[in-house]
Design a protein around this motif. Sequence first.
Motif, PDB file in Angstrom:
ATOM      1  N   LYS A 108       0.861  -1.184   0.000  1.00  0.00           N
ATOM      2  CA  LYS A 108       0.000   0.000   0.000  1.00  0.00           C
ATOM      3  C   LYS A 108       0.900   1.238   0.000  1.00  0.00           C
ATOM      4  O   LYS A 108       2.116   1.151   0.013  1.00  0.00           O
ATOM      5  N   GLY A 192      -4.706   2.127  -0.160  1.00  0.00           N
ATOM      6  CA  GLY A 192      -4.467   1.700  -1.528  1.00  0.00           C
ATOM      7  C   GLY A 192      -4.755   2.842  -2.488  1.00  0.00           C
ATOM      8  O   GLY A 192      -5.587   3.711  -2.219  1.00  0.00           O
ATOM      9  N   ASP A 200      -7.541  -1.600   3.432  1.00  0.00           N
ATOM     10  CA  ASP A 200      -6.388  -0.859   3.939  1.00  0.00           C
ATOM     11  C   ASP A 200      -6.657  -0.377   5.350  1.00  0.00           C
ATOM     12  O   ASP A 200      -7.269  -1.113   6.135  1.00  0.00           O
TER      13      ASP A 200
END
Length: 241
Positions: A108, A192, A200
């Motif tokens: 990420k 993300g 995330d």
Amino acid sequence: MRVRWLDWFFSRIHPQAVNMKNWIRHNKGFLVFLFLFGIFRTAIADWNPIPSGSMRPNLVEGDVVFVNRLAFNLKVPLTNIVLTHLGEPQRGDVVTFFSPKDGTRLIKRVIALPGDTVEMRDEKLLINGHEADYAMLDSAPEPLDHGGSMVAVRLREQMGREQHRIQVLPEANAGRNFAPVVVPADHYMMLGDNRDNSADYRYFGFVPRELLIGRAERVLVSADIKGNWMPRADRFGMQIR
């Protein structure tokens, strides 16, 4: 009877032990290589396949990225034990890490640093009271897992001098808001780039520093794993921004 059983056992095990010893002797160079390769990959540098679309449009399924494991921490190989800090994550870095929820290896973008106050309002980020700037770039079809597609709107997201591309899915049912939160010490907020299709921070919370693996720096190779599996040569060696 017991002595006979032991004689039978050792008559069977001894030839196998000798064969194993001979095999090790003849392949010790290869075994040393495997050991050193394992140390290299778990402590110095690594590669990470991209299995999902959570980092679209910057990383796509089938990319294999180079990960610098010495960007942030020096760790004991095969563990998350940090020996010393080698560098500090910066806002905008694309990083690999272990999920604090289930230990899954993820990739990420670092959105906020320790001490930052972060809020999301209708997809727009506010960090320490400053709203990120957004500029429309283009749109593209976003493939769906069950078939078909929806329109993805691609934007430039900029906070200070750091900028990168993101995309949003206006038709998706997604979490586009969260109240102001303060990032704890030695933790980071990860999101993300595919904001409406990414598990995330909104799913697993903040990421402790010891779970960071490294910084993703370049795409090594890429193939169209969702289509014809042909190499995407234009992505080979591409710098990750």
